[in-house]
Design a protein around this motif. Structure first.
Motif, PDB file in Angstrom:
ATOM      1  N   ILE A  47       0.838  -1.203   0.000  1.00 28.39           N
ATOM      2  CA  ILE A  47       0.000   0.000   0.000  1.00 28.39           C
ATOM      3  C   ILE A  47       0.871   1.251   0.000  1.00 28.39           C
ATOM      4  CG2 ILE A  47      -1.637   1.342   1.378  1.00 28.39           C
ATOM      5  CD1 ILE A  47      -2.853  -1.363   2.256  1.00 28.39           C
ATOM      6  N   GLU A  48       1.913   1.243   0.817  1.00 25.68           N
ATOM      7  CA  GLU A  48       2.828   2.385   0.850  1.00 25.68           C
ATOM      8  C   GLU A  48       3.468   2.613  -0.512  1.00 25.68           C
ATOM      9  OE1 GLU A  48       5.607   1.459   3.894  1.00 25.68           O
ATOM     10  OE2 GLU A  48       4.155   1.628   5.527  1.00 25.68           O
ATOM     11  N   ASP A  49       3.839   1.549  -1.191  1.00 27.75           N
ATOM     12  CA  ASP A  49       4.464   1.668  -2.509  1.00 27.75           C
ATOM     13  C   ASP A  49       3.502   2.277  -3.525  1.00 27.75           C
ATOM     14  OD1 ASP A  49       6.612   1.011  -4.513  1.00 27.75           O
ATOM     15  OD2 ASP A  49       5.000  -0.248  -5.305  1.00 27.75           O
ATOM     16  N   VAL A  50       2.228   1.840  -3.493  1.00 28.81           N
ATOM     17  CA  VAL A  50       1.237   2.412  -4.404  1.00 28.81           C
ATOM     18  C   VAL A  50       1.088   3.909  -4.146  1.00 28.81           C
ATOM     19  CG1 VAL A  50      -1.194   2.382  -5.087  1.00 28.81           C
ATOM     20  CG2 VAL A  50       0.002   0.233  -4.648  1.00 28.81           C
ATOM     21  N   ARG A  51       1.070   4.300  -2.896  1.00 27.55           N
ATOM     22  CA  ARG A  51       0.941   5.727  -2.571  1.00 27.55           C
ATOM     23  C   ARG A  51       2.175   6.505  -3.021  1.00 27.55           C
ATOM     24  NH1 ARG A  51      -3.814   6.250  -0.399  1.00 27.55           N
ATOM     25  NH2 ARG A  51      -4.608   4.884   1.264  1.00 27.55           N
ATOM     26  N   ARG A  52       3.360   5.937  -2.861  1.00 23.79           N
ATOM     27  CA  ARG A  52       4.581   6.614  -3.327  1.00 23.79           C
ATOM     28  C   ARG A  52       4.544   6.851  -4.827  1.00 23.79           C
ATOM     29  NH1 ARG A  52       7.318   3.319   0.529  1.00 23.79           N
ATOM     30  NH2 ARG A  52       7.693   1.740  -1.080  1.00 23.79           N
ATOM     31  N   ARG A  53       3.902   5.946  -5.555  1.00 25.12           N
ATOM     32  CA  ARG A  53       3.801   6.097  -7.001  1.00 25.12           C
ATOM     33  C   ARG A  53       2.738   7.127  -7.395  1.00 25.12           C
ATOM     34  NH1 ARG A  53       5.889   1.208  -9.726  1.00 25.12           N
ATOM     35  NH2 ARG A  53       6.582  -0.289  -8.132  1.00 25.12           N
ATOM     36  N   GLY A  54       1.970   7.613  -6.425  1.00 25.14           N
ATOM     37  CA  GLY A  54       0.948   8.602  -6.704  1.00 25.14           C
ATOM     38  C   GLY A  54      -0.316   8.029  -7.317  1.00 25.14           C
ATOM     39  N   LEU A  55      -0.542   6.728  -7.150  1.00 22.58           N
ATOM     40  CA  LEU A  55      -1.712   6.088  -7.733  1.00 22.58           C
ATOM     41  C   LEU A  55      -2.861   6.046  -6.729  1.00 22.58           C
ATOM     42  CD1 LEU A  55      -0.042   3.035  -9.519  1.00 22.58           C
ATOM     43  CD2 LEU A  55      -0.795   5.180 -10.554  1.00 22.58           C
ATOM     44  N   PRO A  56      -4.091   6.302  -7.181  1.00 19.01           N
ATOM     45  CA  PRO A  56      -5.241   6.166  -6.281  1.00 19.01           C
ATOM     46  C   PRO A  56      -5.452   4.706  -5.884  1.00 19.01           C
ATOM     47  CG  PRO A  56      -5.816   7.385  -8.287  1.00 19.01           C
ATOM     48  CD  PRO A  56      -4.472   6.774  -8.515  1.00 19.01           C
ATOM     49  N   ILE A  57      -6.016   4.516  -4.707  1.00 15.11           N
ATOM     50  CA  ILE A  57      -6.341   3.185  -4.192  1.00 15.11           C
ATOM     51  C   ILE A  57      -7.828   3.126  -3.882  1.00 15.11           C
ATOM     52  CG2 ILE A  57      -6.096   1.627  -2.203  1.00 15.11           C
ATOM     53  CD1 ILE A  57      -3.212   2.515  -1.952  1.00 15.11           C
ATOM     54  N   ARG A  58      -8.436   1.989  -4.205  1.00 13.90           N
ATOM     55  CA  ARG A  58      -9.780   1.691  -3.741  1.00 13.90           C
ATOM     56  C   ARG A  58      -9.784   0.281  -3.165  1.00 13.90           C
ATOM     57  NH1 ARG A  58      -9.984   6.255  -4.380  1.00 13.90           N
ATOM     58  NH2 ARG A  58     -11.605   7.584  -5.292  1.00 13.90           N
ATOM     59  N   ILE A  59     -10.512   0.100  -2.083  1.00 14.85           N
ATOM     60  CA  ILE A  59     -10.768  -1.227  -1.530  1.00 14.85           C
ATOM     61  C   ILE A  59     -12.148  -1.636  -2.009  1.00 14.85           C
ATOM     62  CG2 ILE A  59     -10.993  -2.624   0.549  1.00 14.85           C
ATOM     63  CD1 ILE A  59      -8.189  -1.464   0.137  1.00 14.85           C
ATOM     64  N   LEU A  60     -12.209  -2.681  -2.810  1.00 14.46           N
ATOM     65  CA  LEU A  60     -13.491  -3.197  -3.315  1.00 14.46           C
ATOM     66  C   LEU A  60     -13.732  -4.521  -2.611  1.00 14.46           C
ATOM     67  CD1 LEU A  60     -15.816  -2.714  -5.281  1.00 14.46           C
ATOM     68  CD2 LEU A  60     -14.547  -4.023  -6.983  1.00 14.46           C
ATOM     69  N   THR A  61     -14.644  -4.516  -1.652  1.00 11.61           N
ATOM     70  CA  THR A  61     -14.757  -5.648  -0.743  1.00 11.61           C
ATOM     71  C   THR A  61     -16.192  -6.123  -0.605  1.00 11.61           C
ATOM     72  OG1 THR A  61     -14.347  -6.371   1.542  1.00 11.61           O
ATOM     73  CG2 THR A  61     -14.932  -4.061   1.229  1.00 11.61           C
ATOM     74  N   LEU A  86      -2.894  -0.980   8.197  1.00 11.02           N
ATOM     75  CA  LEU A  86      -3.022  -0.773   6.757  1.00 11.02           C
ATOM     76  C   LEU A  86      -3.599   0.621   6.505  1.00 11.02           C
ATOM     77  CD1 LEU A  86      -4.495  -4.302   5.999  1.00 11.02           C
ATOM     78  CD2 LEU A  86      -2.145  -3.548   5.584  1.00 11.02           C
ATOM     79  N   ASP A  87      -2.899   1.418   5.737  1.00 11.29           N
ATOM     80  CA  ASP A  87      -3.220   2.832   5.536  1.00 11.29           C
ATOM     81  C   ASP A  87      -4.338   3.000   4.509  1.00 11.29           C
ATOM     82  OD1 ASP A  87      -3.201   5.607   5.310  1.00 11.29           O
ATOM     83  OD2 ASP A  87      -1.450   5.618   3.976  1.00 11.29           O
ATOM     84  N   ILE A  88      -5.575   2.916   4.978  1.00  6.83           N
ATOM     85  CA  ILE A  88      -6.749   3.033   4.102  1.00  6.83           C
ATOM     86  C   ILE A  88      -7.726   4.032   4.720  1.00  6.83           C
ATOM     87  CG2 ILE A  88      -8.727   1.822   3.117  1.00  6.83           C
ATOM     88  CD1 ILE A  88      -6.054   1.063   1.832  1.00  6.83           C
ATOM     89  N   ARG A  89      -8.247   4.940   3.875  1.00  9.29           N
ATOM     90  CA  ARG A  89      -9.225   5.924   4.322  1.00  9.29           C
ATOM     91  C   ARG A  89     -10.648   5.439   4.047  1.00  9.29           C
ATOM     92  NH1 ARG A  89      -6.217   9.129   0.772  1.00  9.29           N
ATOM     93  NH2 ARG A  89      -8.144   9.358  -0.446  1.00  9.29           N
ATOM     94  N   ALA A  90     -11.611   5.996   4.763  1.00 14.91           N
ATOM     95  CA  ALA A  90     -13.012   5.602   4.589  1.00 14.91           C
ATOM     96  C   ALA A  90     -13.498   5.858   3.178  1.00 14.91           C
ATOM     97  CB  ALA A  90     -13.886   6.347   5.600  1.00 14.91           C
ATOM     98  N   ASP A  91     -13.071   6.961   2.562  1.00 12.28           N
ATOM     99  CA  ASP A  91     -13.551   7.286   1.215  1.00 12.28           C
ATOM    100  C   ASP A  91     -12.912   6.420   0.137  1.00 12.28           C
ATOM    101  OD1 ASP A  91     -11.003   8.377   1.270  1.00 12.28           O
ATOM    102  OD2 ASP A  91     -11.598  10.315   0.437  1.00 12.28           O
ATOM    103  N   GLU A  92     -12.030   5.507   0.545  1.00 14.29           N
ATOM    104  CA  GLU A  92     -11.390   4.614  -0.422  1.00 14.29           C
ATOM    105  C   GLU A  92     -12.040   3.223  -0.434  1.00 14.29           C
ATOM    106  OE1 GLU A  92      -6.818   6.240  -0.596  1.00 14.29           O
ATOM    107  OE2 GLU A  92      -7.400   5.076   1.184  1.00 14.29           O
ATOM    108  N   VAL A  93     -13.087   3.015   0.357  1.00 13.11           N
ATOM    109  CA  VAL A  93     -13.727   1.706   0.463  1.00 13.11           C
ATOM    110  C   VAL A  93     -15.048   1.708  -0.308  1.00 13.11           C
ATOM    111  CG1 VAL A  93     -14.712  -0.027   2.013  1.00 13.11           C
ATOM    112  CG2 VAL A  93     -12.669   1.271   2.707  1.00 13.11           C
ATOM    113  N   VAL A  94     -15.244   0.699  -1.138  1.00 12.33           N
ATOM    114  CA  VAL A  94     -16.481   0.492  -1.896  1.00 12.33           C
ATOM    115  C   VAL A  94     -16.977  -0.917  -1.580  1.00 12.33           C
ATOM    116  CG1 VAL A  94     -17.543   0.434  -4.184  1.00 12.33           C
ATOM    117  CG2 VAL A  94     -15.620   1.983  -3.748  1.00 12.33           C
ATOM    118  N   SER A  95     -18.255  -1.037  -1.221  1.00 12.68           N
ATOM    119  CA  SER A  95     -18.806  -2.362  -0.927  1.00 12.68           C
ATOM    120  C   SER A  95     -20.287  -2.389  -1.275  1.00 12.68           C
ATOM    121  CB  SER A  95     -18.613  -2.717   0.556  1.00 12.68           C
ATOM    122  OG  SER A  95     -19.618  -2.120   1.363  1.00 12.68           O
ATOM    123  N   GLY A  96     -20.870  -3.587  -1.142  1.00 11.19           N
ATOM    124  CA  GLY A  96     -22.294  -3.730  -1.410  1.00 11.19           C
ATOM    125  C   GLY A  96     -23.166  -2.908  -0.479  1.00 11.19           C
ATOM    126  N   ARG A  97     -22.638  -2.471   0.670  1.00 12.37           N
ATOM    127  CA  ARG A  97     -23.399  -1.576   1.553  1.00 12.37           C
ATOM    128  C   ARG A  97     -23.726  -0.269   0.831  1.00 12.37           C
ATOM    129  NH1 ARG A  97     -23.681  -3.018   7.500  1.00 12.37           N
ATOM    130  NH2 ARG A  97     -24.170  -0.837   7.879  1.00 12.37           N
TER     131      ARG A  97
END
Length: 314
Positions: free
Chosen positions: A69-83, A102-113
């Motif tokens: 996750i840290e590496d993805v952020r260093r590359r400047g790429l957006p992250i989404r958790i699809l769970t 694990l460095d994840i923000r609330a606005d980065e999570v997408v789920s069936g909720r």
């Protein structure tokens, strides 16, 4: 926690047939070291991560996940958790991941909720429907017309005959007695289901759980029940995901998952590319055999999201 053998869950997926989305065309997977290996080689615009089996397996964080996750952020790429973890709202899922380091923000999570408001509106706001959830208060506070179904094992199945359908959020808290009573409820009077978590199983602390998707598939098969699934691998959740990246071609979004019938099927069906990691559902399995049996193939396959910690099987 209800568990099942891997082969039982796998057979349920293979037998789901037309209840799942159509399979994407086959591809030949490329073996890579980890997520960073893909990002070094490919023009990826955003990284989409499954949670269970990719970042953690219940109690344990997958080695290398935090660093990935840290590496993805260093590359400047957006992250989404699809769970398909829908026990909590996305903010609660993010909080659970942060507790695991694990460095994840609330606005980065997408789920069936996220899709529940539309689904509840389609059933008239939930009047005459029951909801099954570990934490029903939060659901009922948002959708007050739903009736909470509690203590299934201690209830006569006839007690629920008046309900017109059920929102089945989770069954992690069930016993075998709860499972039996739910089966009797559906057999007495088959009624539709709304299921935000279509998973048949989930890797949890070395076991394969029984998830709501397994109950939905069984109800459809055995009783002709109409089931509305809200999460992976069904298209609406990917429409929600892609809406977060307007103008970005789907093939520049990389899904990292561990399950052929959720992550490969859903992501590749929606036009995303997929990295399948062997740290979750397919841990200890012959991945090539499972891809062949399912007809579901990822573009990339790695032992894990970060450091190679799982013995290669392809």
């Amino acid at each position: 926690m209800l568990t099942q053998a891997f082969e039982t869950a796998w057979s349920a997926y293979l037998g789901a047939g037309s209840l799942l989305p159509p399979s994407p065309p086959p591809v030949t997977p490329r073996r890579v070291a980890d997520l960073a290996d893909v990002l070094d080689r490919e023009a990826i615009a955003a990284v989409v991560l499954d949670a269970y089996g990719v970042l953690h397996t219940g109690s344990d964080v997958v080695p290398g996940a935090a660093q990935a996750i840290e590496d993805v952020r260093r590359r400047g790429l957006p992250i989404r958790i699809l769970t398909n973890d829908v026990t909590h709202e996305p903010a609660g899922v993010a909080a659970g991941l942060r507790r695991r380091g694990l460095d994840i923000r609330a606005d980065e999570v997408v789920s069936g909720r996220d899709l529940l408001p539309e689904a509840i509106a389609a059933i008239g706001g939930g009047a005459g429907w029951g909801v099954v959830a570990i934490h029903p208060d939060a659901i009922v506070a948002r959708f007050p017309d739903l009736s909470v179904m509690e203590d299934l094992a201690g209830t006569d199945p006839a007690a629920w005959d008046s309900l017109d359908g059920f929102v089945l959020v989770d069954c992690f808290h069930w016993s075998r007695a709860d499972l039996a009573v739910f089966g009797q409820i559906m057999a007495r009077r088959p009624r539709p289901l709304v299921i935000p978590n279509p998973d048949v199983t989930c890797p949890y602390d070395g076991a394969c759980t029984i998830e709501p998707g397994a109950l939905g598939l069984a109800a459809a098969r055995d009783h002709g029940v109409a089931v509305r699934f809200l999460g992976k691998p069904f298209p609406p959740i990917y429409d929600r995901l892609k809406a977060a990246f307007p103008g970005v071609p789907a093939e520049r979004l990389l899904m990292v998952g561990d399950s052929p019938h959720t992550d490969i099927l859903g992501a590749r069906g929606a036009g995303l590319r997929c990295l399948l990691v062997e740290s979750g559902l397919l841990a200890g399995q012959d991945a090539t055999r499972r891809f062949t049996e399912s007809g579901l193939w990822p573009e990339f396959i790695a032992p894990a999201i970060g450091a190679a910690t799982v013995t290669a099987s392809v």
